[in-house]
Scaffold this motif. Structure first.
Motif, PDB file in Angstrom:
ATOM      1  N   ALA A 282     -12.028   2.816  -1.386  1.00  0.00           N
ATOM      2  CA  ALA A 282     -10.654   3.319  -1.362  1.00  0.00           C
ATOM      3  C   ALA A 282     -10.552   4.609  -0.561  1.00  0.00           C
ATOM      4  N   TRP A 283     -11.542   5.485  -0.691  1.00  0.00           N
ATOM      5  CA  TRP A 283     -11.534   6.718   0.092  1.00  0.00           C
ATOM      6  C   TRP A 283     -11.725   6.428   1.575  1.00  0.00           C
ATOM      7  N   VAL A 284     -12.470   5.382   1.914  1.00  0.00           N
ATOM      8  CA  VAL A 284     -12.605   5.013   3.328  1.00  0.00           C
ATOM      9  C   VAL A 284     -11.248   4.581   3.879  1.00  0.00           C
ATOM     10  N   THR A 285     -10.536   3.731   3.155  1.00  0.00           N
ATOM     11  CA  THR A 285      -9.203   3.336   3.609  1.00  0.00           C
ATOM     12  C   THR A 285      -8.275   4.545   3.661  1.00  0.00           C
ATOM     13  N   HIS A 286      -8.389   5.439   2.705  1.00  0.00           N
ATOM     14  CA  HIS A 286      -7.608   6.673   2.713  1.00  0.00           C
ATOM     15  C   HIS A 286      -7.825   7.437   4.016  1.00  0.00           C
ATOM     16  N   ALA A 287      -9.069   7.439   4.509  1.00  0.00           N
ATOM     17  CA  ALA A 287      -9.368   8.093   5.786  1.00  0.00           C
ATOM     18  C   ALA A 287      -8.767   7.324   6.958  1.00  0.00           C
ATOM     19  N   VAL A 288      -8.821   5.999   6.893  1.00  0.00           N
ATOM     20  CA  VAL A 288      -8.272   5.183   7.986  1.00  0.00           C
ATOM     21  C   VAL A 288      -6.784   5.446   8.159  1.00  0.00           C
ATOM     22  N   ILE A 289      -6.044   5.475   7.057  1.00  0.00           N
ATOM     23  CA  ILE A 289      -4.588   5.579   7.160  1.00  0.00           C
ATOM     24  C   ILE A 289      -4.114   7.013   7.393  1.00  0.00           C
ATOM     25  N   ALA A 290      -5.071   7.934   7.546  1.00  0.00           N
ATOM     26  CA  ALA A 290      -4.711   9.276   8.019  1.00  0.00           C
ATOM     27  C   ALA A 290      -4.420   9.254   9.510  1.00  0.00           C
ATOM     28  N   GLY A 291      -4.937   8.254  10.216  1.00  0.00           N
ATOM     29  CA  GLY A 291      -4.735   8.141  11.651  1.00  0.00           C
ATOM     30  C   GLY A 291      -3.532   7.292  11.987  1.00  0.00           C
TER      31      GLY A 291
END
Length: 222
Positions: free
Chosen positions: A181-190
């Protein structure tokens, strides 16, 4: 432009969701129903991580409608539902132990539709699906990482904080599903509407740690 993120998990409807549906395994078919309450709380906790300080259009595909297991066919139906609703990214903090042809086909359709897929994977041990399929971004927990930090454990395999306490949860443990979930959280910051290969490149460049997490054991002093 906001990300449209489909979370496939146990979560029922949430106020910020733009659409939600439940996929229930019936004899010989999968029935699409109105989403109900989250039976385990797992999907709701994952949604809390995904939406923390993020403005997203959230789609909720409920495949755990009880505390019991789900099926590859139900997950596949939820993926197809997310594609039809123009999801930019499908997040799966779940994994099935065996390969399912119906699931592989649905993942292939999502990739053909330029939909990014992030799925939880064990850092060690047996493969999990859909994370094991080509084109899926694999994600897990890495105890070295604080919230917002990433690791690149291997090409296409990323680690992130496995803990929930930073989003108001009482338990410090979360494991691969929370790390994903934290990885996706990082993806959707872009920026949204980007190719999966560009997302992988951006995650790799952002990683604070490179290489596998090494477990150490204390040696008694004499």
């Amino acid at each position: 432009m906001r990300w449209r993120v489909a979370l496939i998990d146990s979560c029922g409807s949430r106020p910020e969701a733009v659409d939600a549906a439940a996929f229930v395994t019936e004899p010989g078919r999968i029935e699409c129903r109105q989403a109900g309450a989250d039976p385990t709380g797992h999907g709701s906790r994952i949604a809390d991580v995904l939406t923390r300080d993020r403005s997203v259009e959230l789609l909720l595909g409920q495949v755990f409608t009880t505390a019991g297991p789900t099926s590859g066919a139900a997950v596949a139906a939820a993926i197809d539902w997310a594609i039809a609703r123009r999801a930019d990214l499908i997040h799966l903090s779940l994994g099935l132990a065996g390969n399912r042809a119906v699931l592989a086909a649905a993942v292939g359709r999502a990739i053909d539709a330029d939909c990014i897929i992030v799925a939880a994977a064990p850092a060690r041990g047996a493969l999990a699906y859909p994370a094991a399929y080509a084109g899926v971004i694999r994600a897990t927990g890495d105890a070295r990482c604080a919230p917002e930090e990433l690791s690149c454990l291997a090409p296409g395999l990323f680690g992130a904080c496995p803990r929930l306490e930073s989003v108001g949860q009482t338990s410090a443990a979360g494991g691969a599903s929370v790390g994903a979930a934290w990885v996706t959280h990082a993806v959707i910051a872009g920026p949204a509407r980007v190719a999966s290969r560009d997302v992988v490149a951006a995650l790799t460049a952002r990683a604070k740690f490179v290489g596998p997490e090494r477990k150490t054991s204390a040696t008694p002093t004499r």
